[in-house]
Design a protein around this motif. Structure first.
Motif, PDB file in Angstrom:
ATOM      1  N   ARG A 166      19.411 -40.676  54.972  1.00  0.00           N
ATOM      2  CA  ARG A 166      19.800 -40.319  53.618  1.00  0.00           C
ATOM      3  C   ARG A 166      18.907 -39.204  53.111  1.00  0.00           C
ATOM      4  NH1 ARG A 166      22.319 -43.408  50.007  1.00  0.00           N
ATOM      5  NH2 ARG A 166      20.721 -42.915  48.452  1.00  0.00           N
ATOM      6  N   PRO A 167      19.432 -38.329  52.254  1.00  0.00           N
ATOM      7  CA  PRO A 167      18.584 -37.269  51.692  1.00  0.00           C
ATOM      8  C   PRO A 167      17.368 -37.804  50.952  1.00  0.00           C
ATOM      9  CG  PRO A 167      20.898 -36.793  51.286  1.00  0.00           C
ATOM     10  CD  PRO A 167      20.842 -38.180  51.839  1.00  0.00           C
ATOM     11  N   LEU A 212      12.097 -47.538  65.722  1.00  0.00           N
ATOM     12  CA  LEU A 212      12.627 -47.537  64.359  1.00  0.00           C
ATOM     13  C   LEU A 212      11.735 -46.736  63.430  1.00  0.00           C
ATOM     14  CD1 LEU A 212      13.871 -51.193  63.714  1.00  0.00           C
ATOM     15  CD2 LEU A 212      15.236 -49.189  64.303  1.00  0.00           C
ATOM     16  N   LEU A 213      10.430 -46.871  63.595  1.00  0.00           N
ATOM     17  CA  LEU A 213       9.498 -46.181  62.713  1.00  0.00           C
ATOM     18  C   LEU A 213       9.473 -44.685  62.969  1.00  0.00           C
ATOM     19  CD1 LEU A 213       6.727 -48.880  62.780  1.00  0.00           C
ATOM     20  CD2 LEU A 213       8.104 -48.233  60.793  1.00  0.00           C
ATOM     21  N   ARG A 218      12.281 -45.222  54.716  1.00  0.00           N
ATOM     22  CA  ARG A 218      11.780 -45.484  53.364  1.00  0.00           C
ATOM     23  C   ARG A 218      12.035 -46.927  52.966  1.00  0.00           C
ATOM     24  NH1 ARG A 218       8.021 -42.590  52.734  1.00  0.00           N
ATOM     25  NH2 ARG A 218       8.189 -42.748  54.986  1.00  0.00           N
ATOM     26  N   ARG A 219      13.071 -47.541  53.549  1.00  0.00           N
ATOM     27  CA  ARG A 219      13.378 -48.944  53.275  1.00  0.00           C
ATOM     28  C   ARG A 219      13.893 -49.591  54.555  1.00  0.00           C
ATOM     29  NH1 ARG A 219      17.714 -49.776  49.112  1.00  0.00           N
ATOM     30  NH2 ARG A 219      18.562 -47.841  49.915  1.00  0.00           N
ATOM     31  N   GLU A 230       8.907 -51.566  52.526  1.00  0.00           N
ATOM     32  CA  GLU A 230       8.697 -50.153  52.239  1.00  0.00           C
ATOM     33  C   GLU A 230       7.323 -49.763  52.770  1.00  0.00           C
ATOM     34  OE1 GLU A 230       9.087 -49.864  48.011  1.00  0.00           O
ATOM     35  OE2 GLU A 230      11.270 -49.637  48.102  1.00  0.00           O
ATOM     36  N   PRO A 231       7.151 -48.520  53.203  1.00  0.00           N
ATOM     37  CA  PRO A 231       5.849 -48.111  53.741  1.00  0.00           C
ATOM     38  C   PRO A 231       4.782 -48.123  52.656  1.00  0.00           C
ATOM     39  CG  PRO A 231       7.293 -46.208  53.498  1.00  0.00           C
ATOM     40  CD  PRO A 231       8.129 -47.422  53.232  1.00  0.00           C
ATOM     41  N   THR A 232       3.572 -48.437  53.068  1.00  0.00           N
ATOM     42  CA  THR A 232       2.465 -48.466  52.110  1.00  0.00           C
ATOM     43  C   THR A 232       1.841 -47.095  51.935  1.00  0.00           C
ATOM     44  OG1 THR A 232       0.943 -49.087  53.897  1.00  0.00           O
ATOM     45  CG2 THR A 232       1.931 -50.864  52.578  1.00  0.00           C
ATOM     46  N   ARG A 233       2.155 -46.175  52.856  1.00  0.00           N
ATOM     47  CA  ARG A 233       1.590 -44.834  52.742  1.00  0.00           C
ATOM     48  C   ARG A 233       2.461 -43.856  53.467  1.00  0.00           C
ATOM     49  NH1 ARG A 233      -3.790 -45.427  56.616  1.00  0.00           N
ATOM     50  NH2 ARG A 233      -2.696 -46.034  58.516  1.00  0.00           N
TER      51      ARG A 233
END
Length: 233
Positions: A166-167, A212-213, A218-219, A230-233
């Motif tokens: 997604r954008p 996957l990473l 972002r989610r 969600e990523p922490t950083r």
């Protein structure tokens, strides 16, 4: 302006996982979640809810089913509006609505279909319904521009996830890779610890979360947990 893909969660009921199947030994009520993906003028559906298996299975899990047709209608859709179905795997609690999609392509891993053909993996009537149109994938595939099916074996040998570019950031529909978002977070952090040279003993990370990473999600959304990673950083 080009259409942007959108992801919408569908609540398709819940079931009670007995304590013999949970890490803590206590029963846990889990949701049955599916996801609509609008992309490139098409509607894709990731999982289809809790199917009717047999009396023993119902007694074991005590499910409450919300009809998929009802959930689709709440989103302004009917089964005929869905172009493609993706099942993360073929257990009864993920394929209950599959028979609504006669003639619609249903994407599964060949390894998962092999388990079904071997018997005792899932109720046959939920898989071999009239008009069933399964398309078997052998590994990772970009099924539409910006939509990737990625093998994520573990819960079953043929488990798969869906990556949605997604954008505003990539969304991963992880299915039942982990029981909860917290479990995924712990696995992610374990991989970070290994990569940064932490001293053993450490959990042994699987290869597929690394893949996957690489999509920089972002989610990350799950089949049996309404929480979101969600990523922490």
């Amino acid at each position: 302006m080009a259409e942007q893909p959108a992801v919408r969660r569908l609540d398709l009921g819940w079931f009670v996982r007995p304590g013999t199947e949970t890490a803590g030994g206590a029963p846990r009520v889990e949701p049955a979640l599916a996801y609509l993906v609008r992309h490139g003028g098409e509607v894709l559906l990731f999982d289809t809810g809790i199917g009717t298996a047999d009396a023993g299975t119902d007694a074991h899990y005590r499910p409450f089913r919300r009809p998929l047709s009802e959930a689709l209608a709440a989103a302004g859709l009917a089964p005929g509006d869905v172009s493609v179905v993706v099942n993360c795997h073929l257990h009864f609690d993920h394929i209950g609505g599959n028979p609504l999609f006669a003639g619609t392509p249903i994407l599964v891993q060949a390894a998962e279909m092999a388990l079904v053909r071997g018997g005792e993996h899932t109720p046959e009537h939920l898989v071999d319904f009239p008009g069933a149109a399964y398309e078997e994938l052998s590994g990772e595939a970009e099924v539409r521009p910006g939509l990737w099916v990625v093998p994520t074996p573990g819960h079953t040998a043929g488990h798969q996830s869906l990556v949605v570019r997604r954008p505003d950031g990539t969304v991963v529909l992880a299915g039942q890779t982990h029981a909860t978002a917290s479990d995924f977070a712990a696995s992610r952090l374990a991989a970070t610890a290994v990569a940064e040279g932490a001293r053993p003993p450490l959990p042994e990370p699987d290869d597929w979360p690394r893949r996957l990473l690489e999509f920089d999600p972002r989610r990350v959304l799950f089949a049996h947990d309404a929480s979101v990673w969600e990523p922490t950083r």
